[in-house]
Design an enzyme around this catalytic site. Structure first.
Site, PDB file in Angstrom:
ATOM      1  N   ASP A  50      -2.907 -10.513  -2.507  1.00 21.62           N
ATOM      2  CA  ASP A  50      -3.406 -10.069  -1.207  1.00 21.62           C
ATOM      3  C   ASP A  50      -4.912  -9.812  -1.283  1.00 21.62           C
ATOM      4  O   ASP A  50      -5.466  -9.553  -2.364  1.00 21.62           O
ATOM      5  CB  ASP A  50      -2.674  -8.785  -0.820  1.00 21.62           C
ATOM      6  CG  ASP A  50      -2.909  -8.365   0.621  1.00 21.62           C
ATOM      7  OD1 ASP A  50      -2.087  -8.736   1.470  1.00 21.62           O
ATOM      8  OD2 ASP A  50      -3.901  -7.657   0.884  1.00 21.62           O
ATOM      9  N   HIS A  58       0.816  -1.227   0.000  1.00 21.95           N
ATOM     10  CA  HIS A  58       0.000   0.000   0.000  1.00 21.95           C
ATOM     11  C   HIS A  58       0.844   1.270   0.000  1.00 21.95           C
ATOM     12  O   HIS A  58       0.281   2.376  -0.012  1.00 21.95           O
ATOM     13  CB  HIS A  58      -0.933   0.019   1.208  1.00 21.95           C
ATOM     14  CG  HIS A  58      -1.973  -1.052   1.209  1.00 21.95           C
ATOM     15  ND1 HIS A  58      -2.826  -1.267   0.144  1.00 21.95           N
ATOM     16  CD2 HIS A  58      -2.302  -1.994   2.143  1.00 21.95           C
ATOM     17  CE1 HIS A  58      -3.635  -2.283   0.423  1.00 21.95           C
ATOM     18  NE2 HIS A  58      -3.335  -2.741   1.625  1.00 21.95           N
ATOM     19  N   HIS A  77      -6.397  -7.196  -0.304  1.00 23.98           N
ATOM     20  CA  HIS A  77      -6.598  -5.801  -0.687  1.00 23.98           C
ATOM     21  C   HIS A  77      -5.787  -5.459  -1.931  1.00 23.98           C
ATOM     22  O   HIS A  77      -4.717  -6.033  -2.169  1.00 23.98           O
ATOM     23  CB  HIS A  77      -6.167  -4.868   0.448  1.00 23.98           C
ATOM     24  CG  HIS A  77      -6.853  -5.128   1.747  1.00 23.98           C
ATOM     25  ND1 HIS A  77      -6.313  -5.921   2.747  1.00 23.98           N
ATOM     26  CD2 HIS A  77      -8.045  -4.695   2.224  1.00 23.98           C
ATOM     27  CE1 HIS A  77      -7.134  -5.965   3.772  1.00 23.98           C
ATOM     28  NE2 HIS A  77      -8.194  -5.235   3.481  1.00 23.98           N
ATOM     29  N   ASP A 114      -4.272 -12.904   3.663  1.00 25.75           N
ATOM     30  CA  ASP A 114      -5.476 -12.408   4.313  1.00 25.75           C
ATOM     31  C   ASP A 114      -6.743 -12.668   3.525  1.00 25.75           C
ATOM     32  O   ASP A 114      -7.836 -12.306   3.975  1.00 25.75           O
ATOM     33  CB  ASP A 114      -5.350 -10.921   4.653  1.00 25.75           C
ATOM     34  CG  ASP A 114      -4.753 -10.086   3.535  1.00 25.75           C
ATOM     35  OD1 ASP A 114      -4.395 -10.654   2.482  1.00 25.75           O
ATOM     36  OD2 ASP A 114      -4.623  -8.859   3.703  1.00 25.75           O
TER      37      ASP A 114
END
Length: 340
Positions: free
Chosen positions: A193, A158, A195, A282
């Site tokens: 991931d 990120h 996200h 995740d």
């Protein structure tokens, strides 16, 4: 396969982040690293402590302003009367091309996108060695090893060139890709991931030497909200070198694998010299974030599919939070990648 990891990566210990405006304990805890390290060893990987590569590999990706901020902001923050124990922003600019503030408070707002990336007394030390782990793994692959695992904690996907967010400070996957590019012409980054890897996308969005592909929960109602949509294809020289594959919340193994097939097909069309996998765990059905429904066996299938690319590969740890199966999910991925 080797796992690159430095013990100082556990020194960063963020205490809180905001969820829908309410402070909650941060899930990005040091125990993530120790559990994943043990599981990597259980899978037969050999632990290697990375060398100290200096700031050069980080500076390939991140601006001098940002590197200076990360390395010095905590000490500056503590000189403010009544400041919080951790560096947490409380004001953000409405644009990125305005004046650069001199104050610690203004710079925190400029360089921290959200409240999920507080900076504590030992954060920079962990951030620095997390990046070194990515460089060490990339150098191993660059020097001829078929694959290496960078156990990067804190994670990185990120983080933009000058902006932290979502538990991430230095973009370890981008750092690894840039290291590979010192000897190779083209590198693909596959982000699995939960996200979207918005920082990674931002770093390479106008470049044609790195293909960025991300499979993630649809951001229309999910973090990071503003990035990760299917119409984001790159710009300038990078047009057509970014592929986002947003999927519905709750997607399970059977629905996930055809999307991974699309990602792999796009990577094959790019014909990269090497692959960086931004390995988020995740997406697991029992992960605290609860966005997708990938099973432990599903991670083995993902690993096996990545292996079909047949390219030198750097595995860079991204998300995956504390639950009983966290380590098992890593072992499953590594087994699938190694054994098919």
């Amino acid at each position: 396969m080797k796992v690159f990891y430095h013990d100082d990566q556990t020194l960063h210990d963020p205490q809180t982040f905001l969820v829908s405006g309410a402070p909650q304990p941060s899930p990005e805890k040091p125990e993530r690293a120790t559990r994943l390290l043990q599981s990597a060893k259980n899978a037969g990987l050999t632990q290697v402590s990375p060398d100290d590569y200096g700031l050069g590999p980080i500076a390939r990706i991140h601006t001098p302003e940002y590197v200076s901020f990360l390395s010095g902001i905590y000490d500056r923050w503590q000189r403010i009367d009544g400041a919080s124990p951790e560096v947490i922003p409380n004001i953000h600019p409405d644009r990125r091309d305005g004046s650069y503030p001199a104050s610690a408070v203004g710079q925190a707002g400029y360089h921290q996108a959200d409240t999920a990336c507080p900076i504590g007394p030992k954060s920079w030390q962990s951030i620095y060695w997390s990046a070194n782990s990515a460089v060490g793994a990339a150098r191993a692959v660059k020097d001829g090893e078929g694959a290496a695992y960078a156990l990067c904690r804190p994670p990185g996907h990120h983080a933009f060139k000058d902006l932290a967010g979502g538990f991430c400070f230095v973009n370890n996957s981008a750092v690894a890709a840039a290291e590979l590019l010192t000897r190779m012409e083209r590198v693909a980054i596959l982000d699995v991931d939960l996200h979207h890897g918005n920082g990674t996308q931002g770093v390479f969005y106008d470049r044609a030497d790195v293909l960025t592909v991300s499979i993630h929960a649809d951001p229309v109602r999910f973090y990071p909200f503003f990035w990760g949509h299917a119409d984001e294809r790159g710009t300038g020289l990078g047009l057509g070198y970014n592929l986002n594959l947003p999927i519905p919340r709750g997607t399970a193994d059977a629905e996930y694998m055809p999307v991974l097939d699309q990602a792999v097909a796009r990577i094959e069309a790019f014909a990269p010299d090497a692959i960086v996998v931004a390995l988020g765990l995740d997406g697991y059905e029992g992960d605290p974030f609860g966005g997708l429904s990938i099973s432990t066996d599903g991670f083995a299938k993902i690993g096996a599919k990545v292996a079909t690319l047949g390219k030198p590969t750097v595995l860079v740890q991204e998300g995956g939070y504390l639950c009983d199966e966290l380590g098992l999910n890593l072992e499953s991925f590594l087994d699938g990648y190694t054994n098919g």
